[in-house]
Scaffold this motif. Structure first.
Motif, mmCIF file in Angstrom:
data_model
loop_
_atom_site.group_PDB
_atom_site.id
_atom_site.type_symbol
_atom_site.label_atom_id
_atom_site.label_comp_id
_atom_site.label_asym_id
_atom_site.label_seq_id
_atom_site.Cartn_x
_atom_site.Cartn_y
_atom_site.Cartn_z
ATOM 1 N N HIS A 22 0.866 -1.186 0.000
ATOM 2 C CA HIS A 22 0.000 0.000 0.000
ATOM 3 C C HIS A 22 0.901 1.233 0.000
ATOM 4 O O HIS A 22 1.779 1.365 0.854
ATOM 5 C CB HIS A 22 -0.891 0.017 1.236
ATOM 6 C CG HIS A 22 -1.662 -1.254 1.441
ATOM 7 N ND1 HIS A 22 -2.934 -1.442 0.967
ATOM 8 C CD2 HIS A 22 -1.319 -2.412 2.070
ATOM 9 C CE1 HIS A 22 -3.353 -2.650 1.289
ATOM 10 N NE2 HIS A 22 -2.396 -3.259 1.961
ATOM 11 N N ARG A 29 4.514 2.610 -5.082
ATOM 12 C CA ARG A 29 4.092 1.213 -4.940
ATOM 13 C C ARG A 29 4.864 0.325 -5.914
ATOM 14 O O ARG A 29 5.333 -0.750 -5.549
ATOM 15 C CB ARG A 29 2.593 1.074 -5.179
ATOM 16 C CG ARG A 29 2.105 -0.368 -5.013
ATOM 17 C CD ARG A 29 0.622 -0.528 -5.322
ATOM 18 N NE ARG A 29 0.220 -1.908 -5.063
ATOM 19 C CZ ARG A 29 0.406 -2.901 -5.917
ATOM 20 N NH1 ARG A 29 0.999 -2.674 -7.095
ATOM 21 N NH2 ARG A 29 0.020 -4.141 -5.604
ATOM 22 N N GLY A 47 -4.066 -5.500 -2.998
ATOM 23 C CA GLY A 47 -4.243 -4.866 -1.694
ATOM 24 C C GLY A 47 -5.679 -4.770 -1.242
ATOM 25 O O GLY A 47 -5.940 -4.397 -0.098
ATOM 26 N N SER A 56 0.923 -6.866 5.075
ATOM 27 C CA SER A 56 0.629 -5.602 4.404
ATOM 28 C C SER A 56 1.780 -4.631 4.637
ATOM 29 O O SER A 56 2.077 -4.278 5.783
ATOM 30 C CB SER A 56 -0.677 -4.999 4.931
ATOM 31 O OG SER A 56 -1.790 -5.741 4.482
ATOM 32 N N LEU A 58 2.929 -1.006 4.275
ATOM 33 C CA LEU A 58 2.338 0.318 4.108
ATOM 34 C C LEU A 58 3.443 1.367 4.076
ATOM 35 O O LEU A 58 4.213 1.499 5.029
ATOM 36 C CB LEU A 58 1.369 0.613 5.248
ATOM 37 C CG LEU A 58 0.655 1.971 5.206
ATOM 38 C CD1 LEU A 58 -0.211 2.076 3.961
ATOM 39 C CD2 LEU A 58 -0.203 2.160 6.450
ATOM 40 N N ARG A 70 -5.714 3.379 8.949
ATOM 41 C CA ARG A 70 -5.570 2.330 7.943
ATOM 42 C C ARG A 70 -4.798 1.145 8.502
ATOM 43 O O ARG A 70 -5.139 -0.009 8.249
ATOM 44 C CB ARG A 70 -4.866 2.880 6.708
ATOM 45 C CG ARG A 70 -4.893 1.920 5.529
ATOM 46 C CD ARG A 70 -4.361 2.564 4.280
ATOM 47 N NE ARG A 70 -4.612 1.727 3.117
ATOM 48 C CZ ARG A 70 -4.196 2.027 1.895
ATOM 49 N NH1 ARG A 70 -3.548 3.152 1.669
ATOM 50 N NH2 ARG A 70 -4.451 1.206 0.887
#
Length: 220
Positions: A22, A29, A47, A56, A58, A70
């Motif tokens: 993310h 990205r 994602g 994940s 980030l 988030r």
């Protein structure tokens, strides 16, 4: 808290780690995805609709409330394991980051493919991987909280046993599960069970949160 990892070739095909990246923009990205795709152990996934167990990653230049929200959603709602890549974490944000469920942090200027892989593997195992300077700042902040009275982690529901303190002390020193097992002459399963018992009983998010708790309560 660093974490070591085995070479990708030591893992079987079924052991690939699903990773969702993310980022605030497509170029950022794409850069992270390109670095991680070099490692066969990583499987890049979409994602959206992250499944439990996905790591994940980030990326955020700095932390804002939306970023923390988030992170919490990814960890608490989707069951993901989070790696935060950022340029700065302010003192007031340290506990917010840990309590949101982040177990691995990578400074953006250190985010090579190898460094990202180390954090991803650590997160997938439930190990902690925090930069040493961030651990130092956490310890300093905990000391300030001790001096100023009750703080944000709340009252102690129950004490830690000697074995639990021994394990968390080694986690704080940067050892992974295998290294802790060797140091204490335990099996890796025993170490995992000890940490799982701590996090479950005290309702802590992960190893990093458990270490923060132990520091805050004066156990280590």
């Amino acid at each position: 808290m660093r974490s070591s990892f085995r070479a990708a070739g030591a893992r079987g095909p079924g052991d690939r780690i699903p990773v969702a990246v993310h980022a605030p923009d497509p170029v950022t990205r794409a850069g992270a995805v390109s670095q991680l795709r070099e490692y066969p152990v990583v499987e890049i996934v979409d994602g959206t609709g992250v499944r439990p167990g996905t790591v994940s990653v980030l990326l955020a230049e700095k932390l804002e409330e939306a970023t923390l929200l988030r992170l919490r959603r990814l960890v608490r709602g989707d069951g993901a394991r989070a790696v935060l890549v950022t340029s700065v974490i302010r003192e007031t944000e340290l506990f917010d980051v840990i309590e949101s469920g982040v177990g691995a942090v990578v400074w953006r200027h250190e985010a090579t493919g190898h460094r990202l892989l180390r954090a991803v593997v650590a997160a997938s195992r439930g190990d902690g991987d925090l930069p040493s300077d961030l651990v130092g700042r956490l310890i300093k902040q905990v000391g300030s909280l001790h001096r100023s009275g009750p703080g944000r982690l709340g009252a102690r529901p129950s004490g830690l046993t000697t074995r639990e303190v021994d394990v968390l002390r080694l986690v704080a020193e940067g050892m992974d599960t295998g290294e802790i097992a060797g140091e204490l002459s335990y099996s890796e399963r025993t170490v995992k069970n000890v940490i799982h018992g701590i996090t479950t009983r005290l309702r802590l998010r992960n190893r990093a949160h458990a270490v923060a708790y132990a520091l805050r309560e004066g156990y280590i």
